[in-house]
Write a protein that holds these residues in place. Structure first.
Motif, PDB file in Angstrom:
ATOM      1  N   HIS A  35      -0.010   5.290  16.375  1.00 40.90           N
ATOM      2  CA  HIS A  35      -1.348   5.635  15.894  1.00 40.90           C
ATOM      3  C   HIS A  35      -2.163   6.349  16.954  1.00 40.90           C
ATOM      4  O   HIS A  35      -2.861   7.308  16.653  1.00 40.90           O
ATOM      5  CB  HIS A  35      -2.087   4.382  15.421  1.00 40.90           C
ATOM      6  CG  HIS A  35      -1.504   3.781  14.183  1.00 40.90           C
ATOM      7  ND1 HIS A  35      -1.542   4.419  12.968  1.00 40.90           N
ATOM      8  CD2 HIS A  35      -0.836   2.619  13.980  1.00 40.90           C
ATOM      9  CE1 HIS A  35      -0.942   3.667  12.073  1.00 40.90           C
ATOM     10  NE2 HIS A  35      -0.497   2.562  12.654  1.00 40.90           N
ATOM     11  N   VAL A  38       1.673  12.021   6.752  1.00 45.49           N
ATOM     12  CA  VAL A  38       1.086  10.685   6.836  1.00 45.49           C
ATOM     13  C   VAL A  38       0.777  10.151   5.442  1.00 45.49           C
ATOM     14  O   VAL A  38       1.098   9.010   5.114  1.00 45.49           O
ATOM     15  CB  VAL A  38      -0.192  10.705   7.702  1.00 45.49           C
ATOM     16  CG1 VAL A  38      -0.958   9.404   7.579  1.00 45.49           C
ATOM     17  CG2 VAL A  38       0.170  10.972   9.153  1.00 45.49           C
ATOM     18  N   GLY A  54       3.910   9.250   3.425  1.00 49.43           N
ATOM     19  CA  GLY A  54       4.825   8.301   4.052  1.00 49.43           C
ATOM     20  C   GLY A  54       4.934   7.015   3.252  1.00 49.43           C
ATOM     21  O   GLY A  54       4.044   6.650   2.482  1.00 49.43           O
ATOM     22  N   ASP A  55       6.051   6.325   3.420  1.00 47.52           N
ATOM     23  CA  ASP A  55       6.313   5.093   2.667  1.00 47.52           C
ATOM     24  C   ASP A  55       5.255   4.023   2.905  1.00 47.52           C
ATOM     25  O   ASP A  55       4.860   3.319   1.976  1.00 47.52           O
ATOM     26  CB  ASP A  55       7.689   4.532   3.026  1.00 47.52           C
ATOM     27  CG  ASP A  55       8.819   5.413   2.511  1.00 47.52           C
ATOM     28  OD1 ASP A  55       8.575   6.166   1.547  1.00 47.52           O
ATOM     29  OD2 ASP A  55       9.924   5.327   3.056  1.00 47.52           O
ATOM     30  N   ASN A  56       4.775   3.901   4.146  1.00 46.56           N
ATOM     31  CA  ASN A  56       3.787   2.866   4.453  1.00 46.56           C
ATOM     32  C   ASN A  56       2.491   3.093   3.694  1.00 46.56           C
ATOM     33  O   ASN A  56       1.898   2.150   3.155  1.00 46.56           O
ATOM     34  CB  ASN A  56       3.493   2.829   5.954  1.00 46.56           C
ATOM     35  CG  ASN A  56       4.677   2.339   6.750  1.00 46.56           C
ATOM     36  OD1 ASN A  56       5.539   1.655   6.211  1.00 46.56           O
ATOM     37  ND2 ASN A  56       4.728   2.699   8.010  1.00 46.56           N
ATOM     38  N   ILE A  57       2.020   4.312   3.650  1.00 48.25           N
ATOM     39  CA  ILE A  57       0.760   4.624   2.963  1.00 48.25           C
ATOM     40  C   ILE A  57       0.916   4.422   1.458  1.00 48.25           C
ATOM     41  O   ILE A  57       0.055   3.820   0.814  1.00 48.25           O
ATOM     42  CB  ILE A  57       0.309   6.069   3.263  1.00 48.25           C
ATOM     43  CG1 ILE A  57       0.073   6.261   4.760  1.00 48.25           C
ATOM     44  CG2 ILE A  57      -0.927   6.438   2.466  1.00 48.25           C
ATOM     45  CD1 ILE A  57      -1.043   5.405   5.320  1.00 48.25           C
ATOM     46  N   SER A  87       3.038   2.483  -0.088  1.00 55.83           N
ATOM     47  CA  SER A  87       3.154   1.046  -0.344  1.00 55.83           C
ATOM     48  C   SER A  87       1.796   0.358  -0.243  1.00 55.83           C
ATOM     49  O   SER A  87       1.455  -0.497  -1.069  1.00 55.83           O
ATOM     50  CB  SER A  87       4.115   0.404   0.660  1.00 55.83           C
ATOM     51  OG  SER A  87       5.394   0.924   0.505  1.00 55.83           O
ATOM     52  N   ALA A  88       1.010   0.733   0.781  1.00 58.68           N
ATOM     53  CA  ALA A  88      -0.310   0.128   0.957  1.00 58.68           C
ATOM     54  C   ALA A  88      -1.224   0.455  -0.220  1.00 58.68           C
ATOM     55  O   ALA A  88      -1.922  -0.421  -0.751  1.00 58.68           O
ATOM     56  CB  ALA A  88      -0.939   0.599   2.262  1.00 58.68           C
TER      57      ALA A  88
END
Length: 72
Positions: free
Chosen positions: A3, A49, A52-55, A57-58
């Motif tokens: 980050h 960004v 991305g998978d994290n965003i 999923s969130a």
């Protein structure tokens, strides 16, 4: 990419864009090209960004919680 490294990259791109765009008087074609490349790079980073998978999923989790919350 961490980050803090990502934030430093964004700050650097923003500073470059501010320098290039801030003083339009006497800008050369090379400066316009650098500004265009910096804007495209920022767009690519932002796209990476956001997709991305994290965003994803969130955001899915947040929307799921909002839809499953009962008011009572």
């Amino acid at each position: 990419m961490g980050h803090s490294r990502f934030r430093r990259s964004i700050v650097h791109v923003n500073a470059t864009l501010a320098r290039v765009v801030g003083d339009e008087e006497g800008m050369s074609t090379a400066e316009y090209a650098i500004g265009t490349i910096a804007a495209a790079a920022f767009g690519a980073i932002l796209y990476t960004v956001v997709t991305g998978d994290n965003i994803v999923s969130a955001l899915t989790g947040i929307i799921g919680k909002a839809l499953n919350t009962s008011v009572g």
